[in-house]
Write an enzyme that holds these catalytic residues in place. Sequence first.
Site, short mmCIF file in Angstrom:
data_model
loop_
_atom_site.label_atom_id
_atom_site.label_comp_id
_atom_site.label_asym_id
_atom_site.label_seq_id
_atom_site.Cartn_x
_atom_site.Cartn_y
_atom_site.Cartn_z
N ASP A 24 0.85 -1.18 0.00
CA ASP A 24 0.00 0.00 0.00
C ASP A 24 0.90 1.24 0.00
O ASP A 24 2.10 1.15 0.26
CB ASP A 24 -0.89 -0.03 1.25
CG ASP A 24 -1.72 1.21 1.40
OD1 ASP A 24 -2.47 1.56 0.48
OD2 ASP A 24 -1.62 1.86 2.47
N ASP A 26 -0.29 5.19 0.86
CA ASP A 26 -0.56 6.20 1.87
C ASP A 26 -0.56 5.61 3.28
O ASP A 26 -1.30 4.67 3.57
CB ASP A 26 -1.92 6.86 1.60
CG ASP A 26 -1.94 7.60 0.28
OD1 ASP A 26 -1.22 8.61 0.16
OD2 ASP A 26 -2.67 7.18 -0.64
#
Length: 233
Positions: A24, A26
């Site tokens: 991922d 953010d």
Amino acid sequence: MTSGIPVTETRPARDAGLQAVLLDMDGTLVDTEGFWWNAEVEVFAQLGHVLDDTHREVVVGGPMARSLGHLISVTGTDATLAELSALINLRFVELIGRGVPLMPGAQRLLTELAAHGVPAALVSASHRRIIDAVMLSIGPEHFAFSVAGDEVVQGKPHPESYLHAAARLGADPARCVVVEDTPTGVRAAEAAGCQVVAVPSVAPIEPGPGRAVVASLEAVDVPFLRSLITAVH
């Protein structure tokens, strides 16, 4: 979809256990969750609505449509989802214009994955425009490709984005490790059948079967990632 490496040139790692690592963006690799929240707060304030921190855990880590749907519901704003999305994305890009800080251990982990020949892909709920902007801070050379939230039909917590990434890498999802920071992302990864390393940012995440929870990426290295696959096969 945008890809740094053609699919035909992408190969899973030779390691019989760990075949790929899907990360991922953010809150996991870059410290952007605060930027997103600030962009949302500022845009809603311009429209006459005050967002308090009780909504922060609800919107973090999910696709923008879901997050904004919640904020529209609680504020009663007349702005449409499309209008809010455009305004918040624009403000976010402005806020990160000078670059974004990497999370502790992120650069070292990405370098180590490359050194060990472990393919890595970036899988984010953020839109392509945002990923391309943030990649300037992370370094696109670390990834075979990236998958954006506006390039899939169903965003996290649906497993589509992680299943797509594993397929493009020619990897078995069960032999992929996903690195995530939110409960939404963890649910998506687990629904895809991947092993998960959770590095909680805003919302807490409890340990569970097939899920390791660590305090930071400083605790994550290639031997550790390989051990997660070995333990279940």
